[in-house]
Design a protein around this motif. Sequence first.
Motif, PDB file in Angstrom:
ATOM      1  N   VAL A   1       1.175  -1.326   0.133  1.00 40.81           N
ATOM      2  CA  VAL A   1      -0.098   0.341   0.359  1.00 40.81           C
ATOM      3  C   VAL A   1       1.398   1.411  -0.379  1.00 40.81           C
ATOM      4  N   GLY A   2       1.441   1.220   0.617  1.00 36.61           N
ATOM      5  CA  GLY A   2       3.079   2.331   0.729  1.00 36.61           C
ATOM      6  C   GLY A   2       3.326   2.381  -0.372  1.00 36.61           C
ATOM      7  N   LEU A   3       3.878   1.428  -0.775  1.00 33.97           N
ATOM      8  CA  LEU A   3       4.972   2.241  -2.093  1.00 33.97           C
ATOM      9  C   LEU A   3       3.888   1.772  -3.155  1.00 33.97           C
ATOM     10  N   ALA A   4       2.314   1.846  -3.131  1.00 38.32           N
ATOM     11  CA  ALA A   4       1.247   2.317  -4.032  1.00 38.32           C
ATOM     12  C   ALA A   4       1.253   3.406  -4.212  1.00 38.32           C
ATOM     13  N   LEU A   5       1.092   4.152  -3.537  1.00 41.22           N
ATOM     14  CA  LEU A   5       0.909   5.766  -2.851  1.00 41.22           C
ATOM     15  C   LEU A   5       2.113   6.157  -3.241  1.00 41.22           C
ATOM     16  N   ARG A   6       3.167   5.847  -2.635  1.00 39.36           N
ATOM     17  CA  ARG A   6       4.545   6.882  -3.049  1.00 39.36           C
ATOM     18  C   ARG A   6       4.394   7.411  -4.487  1.00 39.36           C
ATOM     19  N   ILE A   7       4.117   5.720  -5.292  1.00 39.74           N
ATOM     20  CA  ILE A   7       4.400   5.916  -7.288  1.00 39.74           C
ATOM     21  C   ILE A   7       3.715   6.336  -7.468  1.00 39.74           C
ATOM     22  N   TYR A   8       1.970   6.530  -7.113  1.00 37.76           N
ATOM     23  CA  TYR A   8       1.127   7.174  -7.356  1.00 37.76           C
ATOM     24  C   TYR A   8       1.317   8.825  -7.916  1.00 37.76           C
ATOM     25  N   SER A   9       2.028   9.642  -6.425  1.00 41.73           N
ATOM     26  CA  SER A   9       2.319  10.417  -5.532  1.00 41.73           C
ATOM     27  C   SER A   9       2.770  11.136  -7.106  1.00 41.73           C
ATOM     28  N   ILE A  10       4.533  10.391  -7.318  1.00 40.10           N
ATOM     29  CA  ILE A  10       4.954  11.111  -8.279  1.00 40.10           C
ATOM     30  C   ILE A  10       5.248  10.732  -9.718  1.00 40.10           C
ATOM     31  N   TYR A  11       3.870   9.953  -9.597  1.00 40.24           N
ATOM     32  CA  TYR A  11       3.838   9.829 -11.712  1.00 40.24           C
ATOM     33  C   TYR A  11       2.799  10.734 -12.068  1.00 40.24           C
ATOM     34  N   PRO A  12       3.037  10.894 -13.424  1.00 44.20           N
ATOM     35  CA  PRO A  12       4.205  10.713 -14.058  1.00 44.20           C
ATOM     36  C   PRO A  12       6.010  11.179 -14.276  1.00 44.20           C
ATOM     37  N   ASN A  13       5.462  12.369 -13.278  1.00 42.83           N
ATOM     38  CA  ASN A  13       6.603  13.160 -13.567  1.00 42.83           C
ATOM     39  C   ASN A  13       6.703  14.214 -12.828  1.00 42.83           C
ATOM     40  N   ASN A  14       5.216  13.983 -11.743  1.00 43.37           N
ATOM     41  CA  ASN A  14       4.934  14.855 -10.877  1.00 43.37           C
ATOM     42  C   ASN A  14       6.348  14.974  -9.288  1.00 43.37           C
ATOM     43  N   ILE A  15       7.027  15.338  -9.911  1.00 44.61           N
ATOM     44  CA  ILE A  15       8.983  16.040  -9.104  1.00 44.61           C
ATOM     45  C   ILE A  15       9.460  17.421  -9.175  1.00 44.61           C
ATOM     46  N   ILE A  16       9.375  17.492  -8.480  1.00 49.53           N
ATOM     47  CA  ILE A  16      10.468  18.350  -8.520  1.00 49.53           C
ATOM     48  C   ILE A  16      11.671  18.730  -8.489  1.00 49.53           C
ATOM     49  N   LEU A  17      12.665  19.570  -9.741  1.00 48.54           N
ATOM     50  CA  LEU A  17      13.911  19.709  -9.976  1.00 48.54           C
ATOM     51  C   LEU A  17      13.914  20.667  -9.618  1.00 48.54           C
ATOM     52  N   GLY A  18      15.257  20.777  -9.346  1.00 52.97           N
ATOM     53  CA  GLY A  18      15.697  22.528  -9.308  1.00 52.97           C
ATOM     54  C   GLY A  18      17.341  22.184  -9.309  1.00 52.97           C
ATOM     55  N   PHE A  19      17.448  23.646  -8.978  1.00 47.58           N
ATOM     56  CA  PHE A  19      19.355  23.319  -9.428  1.00 47.58           C
ATOM     57  C   PHE A  19      20.401  22.501  -8.644  1.00 47.58           C
ATOM     58  N   ASP A  20      19.298  22.487  -7.162  1.00 52.05           N
ATOM     59  CA  ASP A  20      20.393  21.454  -5.866  1.00 52.05           C
ATOM     60  C   ASP A  20      20.179  19.801  -6.699  1.00 52.05           C
ATOM     61  N   GLN A  21      19.642  19.586  -7.332  1.00 54.58           N
ATOM     62  CA  GLN A  21      18.404  18.387  -7.955  1.00 54.58           C
ATOM     63  C   GLN A  21      19.017  18.078  -8.991  1.00 54.58           C
ATOM     64  N   ALA A  22      19.473  18.774 -10.094  1.00 56.41           N
ATOM     65  CA  ALA A  22      20.164  18.933 -11.006  1.00 56.41           C
ATOM     66  C   ALA A  22      21.764  18.908 -10.929  1.00 56.41           C
ATOM     67  N   ARG A  23      22.376  19.364 -10.151  1.00 57.29           N
ATOM     68  CA  ARG A  23      23.270  18.963  -9.656  1.00 57.29           C
ATOM     69  C   ARG A  23      23.963  17.912  -9.014  1.00 57.29           C
ATOM     70  N   ASP A  24      22.936  17.616  -8.040  1.00 55.55           N
ATOM     71  CA  ASP A  24      23.456  16.270  -7.095  1.00 55.55           C
ATOM     72  C   ASP A  24      23.510  14.509  -8.436  1.00 55.55           C
ATOM     73  N   LEU A  25      22.804  15.465  -9.572  1.00 53.70           N
ATOM     74  CA  LEU A  25      22.234  14.407 -10.358  1.00 53.70           C
ATOM     75  C   LEU A  25      23.523  14.075 -11.416  1.00 53.70           C
TER      76      LEU A  25
END
Length: 493
Positions: free
Chosen positions: A3-27
């Motif tokens: 249940v927890g995994l399904a809710l977590r994937i649902y919350s970000i699918y397909p690209n409901n994710i934030i990506l700013g400079f800090d995230q790009a730097r780390d990637l």
Amino acid sequence: FLVGLALRIYSIYPNNIILGFDQARDLFASKTIFTDGDIKIIGPTAGNNANLHHGIAWIYFILPALVIFGGNPFWVSAWTSLFNVFSVFIVYELTKSLFKSKKAGLISAFLVSVPYYFIQYAGWLSNPSPTLTTVPLFFLGIWKYSEKKNWGLVLSMFALGLSIQFELFFIYLIPVLFLVCFVLKLGFPNLKTLLLSIGSFSLVTSTMILTEFKFHFSGVLAILGAGQKVGGDSNLLENIPKYADRFLETFSQTIYPTNLVVGKSLGIIVICLFIYLAFRNKKKTQALKTYLFVLIYLLSSCIMLVLGYHGAPWFLIGLAPAITVCVGFLLSKIKYSFLLFSILLLIFISNFSAILQSSDGGQVLLGPDKAALISTQLAAIDYTYNQSLGEKFVISTVTNPLYINAVWSYHYDWYGKKYGYLPSWGGGDQLYPYNTLQKQNGEEKYLYLIIDQTPRIGEQYRLDARNWASKKGSQKVDTKEFEGILVEKYILH
């Protein structure tokens, strides 16, 4: 867990994710370990203090997902979500061991699987995210050691090292460890357990130790001043009400996020109940130890007030698992199954409603700019390709921070390849590894200005970009507005 995994994937699918400079730097930092053999030991600086460094664990933690899935940030977020949901098992075992109740453990596990707070941070592409799993593992290890299981101390020190690697401010768990040992009157470990514990901690934090050697222990010397330089506010009397408000807000976001008043009230009630239980059982040694241990866990972040209050939303990220332990135990005392089921259903509905409300805003608890959402960024990239119809084009961007093209350099590099070619870059020179796009060569037919509309950027910088485009002898022919991003199309003469 499912249940927890399904809710977590649902919350970000397909690209409901934030990506700013800090995230790009780390990637970028993680990706270059594999692509360029650029082995890293020193982690990013912590806050505004150049002498303090997080560990490098986060950069290596996200590497497998980057390599396997070609740099797609969604799968990195899914990987962090998978790691996050393993906290279900840890909190279950901790609660069951504390209160000798499988029922309490199962309820707490359920409360870990569905919270809005956990789910928001599960998909967050930043180093504090995994600590929702490592911090409760630290407390589980201590409790197992209190039950005369020597491996518990080894586990606790291992989890402590991981927590500090991911987020430096979890050094506050070191004095918490000594406080728990004192309050619970834990015996000194035997030599084997002591050496294994120190060894596991040293092994996990070895890169941070090497970093301190390299910089002549400047980080150690700066620790006592960290709060002032990172949090910016070291006035204890002013920090206490701020801390209390954030504490109760975190409680609400974990249990009942759709009504802060109700959620905060529940937080006050839970704390008062555990204080009452500790006093009521002061003559029962084992029960008293249990309630004191839980209260120490719940209030352990108070130590950070000495270093200064940090206004960041993730300041109390170590608190949420403790909340689920407490609430899980109290709910387990409800004798009527229908009433218990009704309460858990109400908690689920509240959290799922909050998840639905943030289904197109990314990790909204972190207060991101609208332009930081990956789905919007990729839509802007699709627009530039679709408008160009296979013709060569050049881009320039107005970003936060200014003049650093990290986000768009990263996205075009992994996502733009599906179109068979990459645009050129018309802005200022980019330092490695952000120089993934070739410089403008004069063969381009179109120019696109990709402009971040955040108020953090002064309007003059947007005007400067448009003036630059005009000096190129270009003619604006189209404008497309996305959520927080403006793309202007020019024909180059």
